[in-house]
Design a protein around this motif. Structure first.
Motif, PDB file in Angstrom:
ATOM      1  N   PRO A 130      -0.595   2.235   3.330  1.00 28.50           N
ATOM      2  CA  PRO A 130       0.554   2.292   2.406  1.00 28.50           C
ATOM      3  C   PRO A 130       1.183   3.680   2.328  1.00 28.50           C
ATOM      4  O   PRO A 130       2.411   3.811   2.290  1.00 28.50           O
ATOM      5  N   LEU A 131       0.353   4.734   2.301  1.00 23.91           N
ATOM      6  CA  LEU A 131       0.899   6.084   2.217  1.00 23.91           C
ATOM      7  C   LEU A 131       1.632   6.473   3.511  1.00 23.91           C
ATOM      8  O   LEU A 131       2.559   7.285   3.472  1.00 23.91           O
ATOM      9  N   THR A 132       1.237   5.889   4.641  1.00 25.85           N
ATOM     10  CA  THR A 132       1.979   6.132   5.883  1.00 25.85           C
ATOM     11  C   THR A 132       3.371   5.530   5.775  1.00 25.85           C
ATOM     12  O   THR A 132       4.368   6.145   6.192  1.00 25.85           O
ATOM     13  N   LEU A 133       3.481   4.319   5.219  1.00 24.66           N
ATOM     14  CA  LEU A 133       4.782   3.675   5.024  1.00 24.66           C
ATOM     15  C   LEU A 133       5.660   4.500   4.084  1.00 24.66           C
ATOM     16  O   LEU A 133       6.843   4.718   4.364  1.00 24.66           O
ATOM     17  N   ILE A 134       5.066   4.964   2.976  1.00 26.01           N
ATOM     18  CA  ILE A 134       5.835   5.761   2.003  1.00 26.01           C
ATOM     19  C   ILE A 134       6.293   7.074   2.631  1.00 26.01           C
ATOM     20  O   ILE A 134       7.456   7.471   2.510  1.00 26.01           O
ATOM     21  N   GLY A 135       5.374   7.762   3.310  1.00 28.19           N
ATOM     22  CA  GLY A 135       5.718   9.036   3.935  1.00 28.19           C
ATOM     23  C   GLY A 135       6.763   8.873   5.019  1.00 28.19           C
ATOM     24  O   GLY A 135       7.694   9.690   5.130  1.00 28.19           O
ATOM     25  N   ALA A 136       6.644   7.822   5.837  1.00 30.08           N
ATOM     26  CA  ALA A 136       7.626   7.570   6.890  1.00 30.08           C
ATOM     27  C   ALA A 136       9.006   7.318   6.288  1.00 30.08           C
ATOM     28  O   ALA A 136      10.020   7.824   6.784  1.00 30.08           O
ATOM     29  N   ALA A 137       9.055   6.544   5.197  1.00 32.79           N
ATOM     30  CA  ALA A 137      10.333   6.268   4.528  1.00 32.79           C
ATOM     31  C   ALA A 137      10.956   7.554   3.995  1.00 32.79           C
ATOM     32  O   ALA A 137      12.177   7.760   4.106  1.00 32.79           O
ATOM     33  N   MET A 138      10.137   8.444   3.429  1.00 35.22           N
ATOM     34  CA  MET A 138      10.647   9.716   2.910  1.00 35.22           C
ATOM     35  C   MET A 138      11.233  10.575   4.033  1.00 35.22           C
ATOM     36  O   MET A 138      12.306  11.181   3.878  1.00 35.22           O
ATOM     37  N   ILE A 139      10.549  10.604   5.176  1.00 35.81           N
ATOM     38  CA  ILE A 139      11.031  11.409   6.299  1.00 35.81           C
ATOM     39  C   ILE A 139      12.327  10.839   6.856  1.00 35.81           C
ATOM     40  O   ILE A 139      13.280  11.580   7.164  1.00 35.81           O
ATOM     41  N   VAL A 140      12.407   9.509   6.980  1.00 35.14           N
ATOM     42  CA  VAL A 140      13.620   8.878   7.489  1.00 35.14           C
ATOM     43  C   VAL A 140      14.798   9.146   6.560  1.00 35.14           C
ATOM     44  O   VAL A 140      15.895   9.505   7.016  1.00 35.14           O
ATOM     45  N   VAL A 141      14.606   8.990   5.258  1.00 30.12           N
ATOM     46  CA  VAL A 141      15.677   9.270   4.285  1.00 30.12           C
ATOM     47  C   VAL A 141      16.101  10.734   4.389  1.00 30.12           C
ATOM     48  O   VAL A 141      17.297  11.049   4.360  1.00 30.12           O
ATOM     49  N   LEU A 145       3.264  15.507   3.931  1.00 35.33           N
ATOM     50  CA  LEU A 145       2.094  15.691   3.068  1.00 35.33           C
ATOM     51  C   LEU A 145       1.554  14.353   2.572  1.00 35.33           C
ATOM     52  O   LEU A 145       0.337  14.174   2.454  1.00 35.33           O
ATOM     53  N   VAL A 146       2.463  13.414   2.278  1.00 31.60           N
ATOM     54  CA  VAL A 146       2.033  12.084   1.833  1.00 31.60           C
ATOM     55  C   VAL A 146       1.238  11.393   2.939  1.00 31.60           C
ATOM     56  O   VAL A 146       0.181  10.802   2.690  1.00 31.60           O
ATOM     57  N   ILE A 147       1.735  11.478   4.182  1.00 35.83           N
ATOM     58  CA  ILE A 147       1.026  10.860   5.306  1.00 35.83           C
ATOM     59  C   ILE A 147      -0.347  11.501   5.504  1.00 35.83           C
ATOM     60  O   ILE A 147      -1.354  10.814   5.708  1.00 35.83           O
ATOM     61  N   LEU A 148      -0.389  12.838   5.437  1.00 39.61           N
ATOM     62  CA  LEU A 148      -1.656  13.541   5.613  1.00 39.61           C
ATOM     63  C   LEU A 148      -2.624  13.242   4.474  1.00 39.61           C
ATOM     64  O   LEU A 148      -3.842  13.161   4.683  1.00 39.61           O
TER      65      LEU A 148
END
Length: 297
Positions: A266-277, A136-139
């Protein structure tokens, strides 16, 4: 099979992911120019020719019934998965598309519960919620950048592709244990080509001369990547190699910026980090045995 360290298998898998990421960049450009279907048709045909020449030159034995069944299943699955992914990738930034594809391991947890009758643990459910929040963050970043409805449809196609890749994860190690890397790479290209050729009378368009080198390069990179990943997955458990998938985001960010001038939001970086975690949390659980995989297949 000569034993190797997990670190060696991880290193080989890392090279496989790097090759696959370079192929993604070439295929994104080709998908924009000639459409995802034609880019995949000609790439897989080129891969089948390259693989067939090597396979038959070495006089490799024909796969047995069990291996052949896995080849066909994974080949058909990969054809649908690849089309959805590259159709979507032609409409979204490279790094964003790769980040969205990272939800595949989370989807694999629920597939394992369905196919292998595993109980979904509480931490896996929490991880899924975190991963979904990352999507959702990425979108939301996509919406803030005003990329338009085409980009949103592209993102949905990549998420659908990730669902198919989740089942691919379950099949990958089983296939690697049944067949050698050259056999896996050849039959994957061959079966995917056969799938795309079904629609060729209606959709196929011959590539132009400038597109041929890119298609050949993409085919070679895909073939090398399949061989490297198959080699690695035959020598180390999937749970030890899973983190290598996330290096694709680094490569996607690099190729997206250098080749397509796509800044990473920036939101792509945050969303990607959330998915990886979320994936790391979810995969810290009991590994699935080969016997369980066989029972599910």
């Amino acid at each position: 099979m000569k034993p190797v360290s997990t670190a060696t298998a991880f290193g080989v898998a890392s090279f496989g992911i790097a090759a696959f990421s370079a192929m993604d960049a070439l295929m994104k450009g080709l998908s924009v120019e000639m459409g995802a279907y034609n880019a995949l048709l000609w790439r897989t045909l080129a891969g089948a020719v390259i693989g067939g020449a090597m396979f038959f030159a070495r006089r490799s034995p024909w796969p047995g019934p069990q291996a052949a069944r896995i080849h066909v299943l994974r080949g058909v699955l990969s054809a649908a998965m690849a089309f959805l992914f590259f159709w979507g990738l032609a409409r979204v930034p490279l790094a964003q598309g790769v980040a969205l594809s990272f939800v595949a391991p989370l989807i694999a947890l629920y597939l394992a519960a369905w196919l292998l009758k595993e109980k979904i643990e509480r931490q896996a459910i929490l991880a899924s919620l975190l991963g979904f929040a990352g999507v959702l963050v990425i979108l939301s970043g996509q919406a803030a950048a005003e990329m338009g409805p085409e980009a949103f449809r592209g993102a949905l196609a990549i998420l659908a592709s990730a669902g198919l890749y989740a089942y691919n994860i379950i099949l990958m190690r089983r296939q690697a244990l049944l067949a050698k890397p050259l056999e896996v790479a050849f039959f994957m290209s061959f079966i995917m080509s056969a799938c795309f050729l079904i629609a060729a009378p209606l959709l196929a368009v011959a590539p132009t001369a400038p597109q041929v080198p890119a298609l050949a390069g993409a085919a070679l990179l895909a073939f090398v990547s399949l061989m490297l990943l198959s080699w690695a997955y035959a020598r180390a458990e999937a749970q030890h190699l899973a983190p290598v998938e996330y290096t694709a985001f680094i490569w996607a960010s690099f190729f997206g910026l250098v080749v397509f001038s796509e800044p990473v939001l920036p939101l792509t970086l945050i969303g990607a980090a959330m998915i990886v975690v979320a994936c790391v949390i979810a995969t810290r659980r009991r590994p699935v045995s080969i016997a369980e995989m066989e029972a599910a297949l």
